[in-house]
Scaffold this motif. Structure first.
Motif, short mmCIF file in Angstrom:
data_model
loop_
_atom_site.label_atom_id
_atom_site.label_comp_id
_atom_site.label_asym_id
_atom_site.label_seq_id
_atom_site.Cartn_x
_atom_site.Cartn_y
_atom_site.Cartn_z
N LEU A 40 0.84 -1.20 0.00
CA LEU A 40 0.00 0.00 0.00
C LEU A 40 0.88 1.26 0.00
CD1 LEU A 40 -2.78 1.30 0.14
CD2 LEU A 40 -2.68 1.10 2.64
N ALA A 41 1.89 1.26 0.88
CA ALA A 41 2.77 2.43 0.97
C ALA A 41 3.49 2.68 -0.36
CB ALA A 41 3.79 2.23 2.08
N ALA A 42 3.85 1.59 -1.04
CA ALA A 42 4.54 1.75 -2.32
C ALA A 42 3.62 2.37 -3.36
CB ALA A 42 5.05 0.40 -2.80
N THR A 43 2.31 2.17 -3.19
CA THR A 43 1.35 2.76 -4.14
C THR A 43 1.06 4.21 -3.77
OG1 THR A 43 0.32 0.61 -4.20
CG2 THR A 43 -0.93 2.40 -5.20
N THR A 44 0.83 4.45 -2.46
CA THR A 44 0.45 5.81 -2.04
C THR A 44 1.68 6.70 -1.82
OG1 THR A 44 0.52 5.19 0.29
CG2 THR A 44 -1.61 4.95 -0.84
N ASP A 45 2.83 6.08 -1.61
CA ASP A 45 4.06 6.78 -1.27
C ASP A 45 3.87 7.60 0.01
OD1 ASP A 45 6.73 7.34 -1.69
OD2 ASP A 45 6.31 9.19 -2.80
N ASN A 46 3.11 7.03 0.93
CA ASN A 46 2.77 7.77 2.14
C ASN A 46 3.24 7.04 3.40
OD1 ASN A 46 1.27 8.89 4.36
ND2 ASN A 46 0.16 9.97 2.75
N ILE A 47 3.92 7.79 4.25
CA ILE A 47 4.52 7.19 5.45
C ILE A 47 3.48 6.58 6.39
CG2 ILE A 47 4.56 9.38 6.71
CD1 ILE A 47 7.52 7.25 7.09
N THR A 48 2.23 7.12 6.39
CA THR A 48 1.24 6.57 7.33
C THR A 48 0.77 5.18 6.92
OG1 THR A 48 -0.64 7.59 6.21
CG2 THR A 48 0.35 8.85 7.99
N GLY A 175 -7.58 21.73 6.99
CA GLY A 175 -7.28 20.38 6.54
C GLY A 175 -8.45 19.69 5.89
N ASN A 176 -9.55 20.42 5.67
CA ASN A 176 -10.75 19.80 5.13
C ASN A 176 -10.77 19.99 3.62
OD1 ASN A 176 -13.10 18.49 5.31
ND2 ASN A 176 -14.25 20.12 6.32
N GLU A 177 -9.79 19.40 2.96
CA GLU A 177 -9.57 19.72 1.56
C GLU A 177 -10.33 18.74 0.70
OE1 GLU A 177 -5.63 18.91 2.15
OE2 GLU A 177 -5.24 20.72 3.28
N ARG A 178 -11.61 19.04 0.52
CA ARG A 178 -12.48 18.05 -0.13
C ARG A 178 -12.18 17.88 -1.62
NH1 ARG A 178 -15.43 16.61 3.67
NH2 ARG A 178 -16.06 18.05 5.28
N ASN A 179 -11.72 18.95 -2.24
CA ASN A 179 -11.49 18.82 -3.68
C ASN A 179 -10.03 18.57 -4.00
OD1 ASN A 179 -14.19 19.23 -4.24
ND2 ASN A 179 -13.95 21.44 -3.95
N ALA A 180 -9.21 18.53 -2.96
CA ALA A 180 -7.79 18.34 -3.19
C ALA A 180 -7.42 16.89 -2.91
CB ALA A 180 -7.01 19.25 -2.27
N GLU A 181 -6.21 16.52 -3.32
CA GLU A 181 -5.70 15.21 -2.97
C GLU A 181 -5.62 15.13 -1.45
OE1 GLU A 181 -4.22 12.47 -4.83
OE2 GLU A 181 -5.71 13.37 -6.15
N PRO A 182 -5.94 13.99 -0.85
CA PRO A 182 -5.78 13.90 0.59
C PRO A 182 -4.31 14.11 0.96
CG PRO A 182 -6.49 11.80 -0.36
CD PRO A 182 -6.41 12.78 -1.47
N SER A 183 -4.08 14.81 2.07
CA SER A 183 -2.69 15.03 2.45
C SER A 183 -2.52 14.67 3.92
CB SER A 183 -2.30 16.47 2.21
OG SER A 183 -3.22 17.30 2.85
N MET A 184 -1.28 14.63 4.34
CA MET A 184 -1.01 14.21 5.70
C MET A 184 -1.05 15.39 6.64
SD MET A 184 1.44 11.61 7.25
CE MET A 184 3.05 12.19 6.87
N HIS A 185 -1.65 15.20 7.79
CA HIS A 185 -1.75 16.24 8.80
C HIS A 185 -1.10 15.75 10.09
CE1 HIS A 185 -4.61 18.07 6.09
NE2 HIS A 185 -5.25 16.91 6.04
N HIS A 186 -0.77 16.74 10.92
CA HIS A 186 -0.16 16.42 12.22
C HIS A 186 -1.05 16.96 13.32
CE1 HIS A 186 3.34 15.10 10.08
NE2 HIS A 186 3.24 16.19 9.36
N ALA A 187 -1.49 16.08 14.18
CA ALA A 187 -2.40 16.50 15.25
C ALA A 187 -1.80 16.14 16.61
CB ALA A 187 -3.75 15.82 15.09
N VAL A 188 -2.20 16.94 17.59
CA VAL A 188 -1.86 16.63 18.99
C VAL A 188 -3.19 16.37 19.69
CG1 VAL A 188 -0.88 17.53 21.13
CG2 VAL A 188 0.21 18.05 18.93
N ILE A 189 -3.31 15.23 20.32
CA ILE A 189 -4.58 14.84 20.95
C ILE A 189 -4.35 14.62 22.44
CG2 ILE A 189 -6.35 13.03 21.03
CD1 ILE A 189 -5.75 12.66 18.03
N ALA A 190 -5.23 15.22 23.25
CA ALA A 190 -5.14 15.01 24.70
C ALA A 190 -6.13 13.93 25.11
CB ALA A 190 -5.47 16.31 25.42
N LEU A 191 -5.69 13.06 26.00
CA LEU A 191 -6.55 11.99 26.51
C LEU A 191 -6.70 12.15 28.02
CD1 LEU A 191 -4.17 10.58 24.48
CD2 LEU A 191 -5.76 8.71 24.64
N GLY A 192 -7.88 11.88 28.51
CA GLY A 192 -8.06 11.95 29.96
C GLY A 192 -9.26 11.15 30.39
N GLY A 193 -9.35 10.91 31.69
CA GLY A 193 -10.52 10.23 32.23
C GLY A 193 -10.38 10.11 33.73
#
Ligand SMILES: Nc1ncnc2c1ncn2[C@@H]1O[C@H](COP(=O)(O)OP(=O)(O)OP(=O)(O)O)[C@@H](O)[C@H]1O
Ligand SMILES: Nc1nc2c(c(=O)[nH]1)N=C(CO)CN2
Length: 358
Positions: A40-48, A175-193
């Protein structure tokens, strides 16, 4: 199966049976062979779509330099567990060399090699749990994990097809690029409970986030025990952590996904700032700003919450908050009202070996 090989990772650690080895660091060298389907990565060339070997190298060094263990067998197991956090790795072979081991005859090297395959429970559980309990918890974790993944993926595809119909003319935003090629984003997520076995819930939630196609968790903070912020006296204390995420999802789809994961872990939304099994907030998304109450970026209260900033800073000493309260997280943290109300619980909690939490 394809493989990615990383050899000769070196770092100093204090592992060994002898008393002297507990205090005097010596070199350890690690080789890993990771079985990864790279098509898959070889097709998409995407690190994720594959595994980031730079991240893997950092994890290995972190474990070598981390908490003492007596045996290189244990060290190898911890490294395998940490690598299998990346779900793209289906199986890993880890060799730990200890070239300066205290052996009294001339020798070249001593090493141990182990092979471990992907099983959620291999890292959800420490192996230190009593086996009968471990097997029960592990199958529960597995069931819950599968249920979470299926329900999240179902909900996610419904959400994507719904928004694609409803909003096809919408302009690209955060990052909501509906008409563009999907691209990679970087997010920081907080978790708690603060209800239930939060440590376990947070670990499972991280697996769930990482399991969504297009997502790859790239960093996991230490775990903190924190006093309730802005909540009445007598509120049970929280556990909090922060993760960094590489994602192909736009910000709104990511939020929707996180809310679905919260719901699967029993999160109820009946009251504002109520006790909760799991809270997942987007703290930062590509350093963008947005004031939509449905999705404010960065998270509007992050700047005044040590329970977010302390784990974020531990994960990324250069972290920067953008927006109205912008600044280096290192400078914002001491000015938060709860700066003295956060306590480090464990650096390596994600491996399942932190102190027991009631
Ligand atoms: N950056 C963000 N991350 C998560 N939710 C957000 C964000 N910005 C706005 N929201 C909105 O906030 C609403 C309430 O979220 P949630 O129930 O997690 O709040 P809370 O955890 O009780 O409080 P707080 O937002 O102060 O942490 C959500 O429905 C969501 O649409
Ligand atoms: N310590 C702590 N306090 C809180 C937390 C939290 O995660 N940790 N979350 C809140 C609402 O999101 C309100 N207060």
């Amino acid at each position: 199966m394809d493989s990615i090989q990383l050899t000769g990772i070196r770092a100093e650690g204090t592992h060994g049976v002898l008393e002297d080895e507990h205090s005097t660091a010596q070199p350890f060298v690690v080789d890993v062979v990771m079985q990864v389907d790279t098509r898959l990565a070889a097709t998409t060339d995407n690190i994720t779509d594959t595994v980031d070997y730079g991240q893997i190298a950092n994890r290995i060094v972190h474990i070598i330099e981390g908490e003492h263990v007596d045996l290189i067998e244990t060290l190898a197991q911890r490294i395998a567990n940490a690598i299998l956090q990346s779900h793209a790795v289906q199986q890993v072979t880890v060799t730990v060399h200890k070239p300066q081991a205290p052996i009294t005859v001339p020798f070249d090297d001593v090493s141990v090699t182990i092979t471990r395959a992907q099983e959620i429970e291999s890292w959800l559980l420490s192996g230190q749990t009593e086996p009968s309990i471990a097997s029960k918890v592990s199958s529960l974790a597995h069931e819950q994990q599968n249920a979470t993944l299926q329900s999240t993926q179902r909900s996610l595809s419904e959400h994507i097809s719904h928004t694609a119909h409803a909003e096809h003319t919408e302009r690209a935003e955060y990052g909501n690029e509906r008409n563009a090629e999907p691209s990679m984003h970087h997010a920081v997520i907080a978790l708690g409970g603060n209800i239930g076995n939060v440590e376990q819930t947070l670990r499972s939630a991280i697996v769930s986030i990482d399991s969504i196609p297009g997502n790859q968790i790239s960093g996991i903070s230490p775990l903190y025990r924190t006093q309730p912020w802005g909540m009445p006296d007598g509120t049970p204390e929280f556990y909090n952590a922060v993760v960094q995420l590489d994602t192909m999802l736009d910000a709104r789809t990511l939020l929707h996904t996180l809310q679905t994961i919260e719901a699967t872990f029993g999160r109820r939304r009946d009251k504002h700032w109520s006790n909760r099994t799991l809270d997942l907030d987007i703290i930062d998304f590509d350093h963008t700003t947005n004031s939509d109450p449905m999705l404010s970026l960065p998270h509007p209260r992050a700047w005044q919450r040590a329970f977010v900033l302390a784990p974020w800073l531990a994960l990324d000493p250069d972290a920067q908050l953008v927006g109205a309260h912008s600044g280096a997280v290192a400078e914002l943290l001491p000015n938060t009202p709860d700066a003295h109300a956060v306590t480090l619980v464990s650096q390596s909690w994600i491996l399942g070996d932190s102190a027991h939490i009631d």
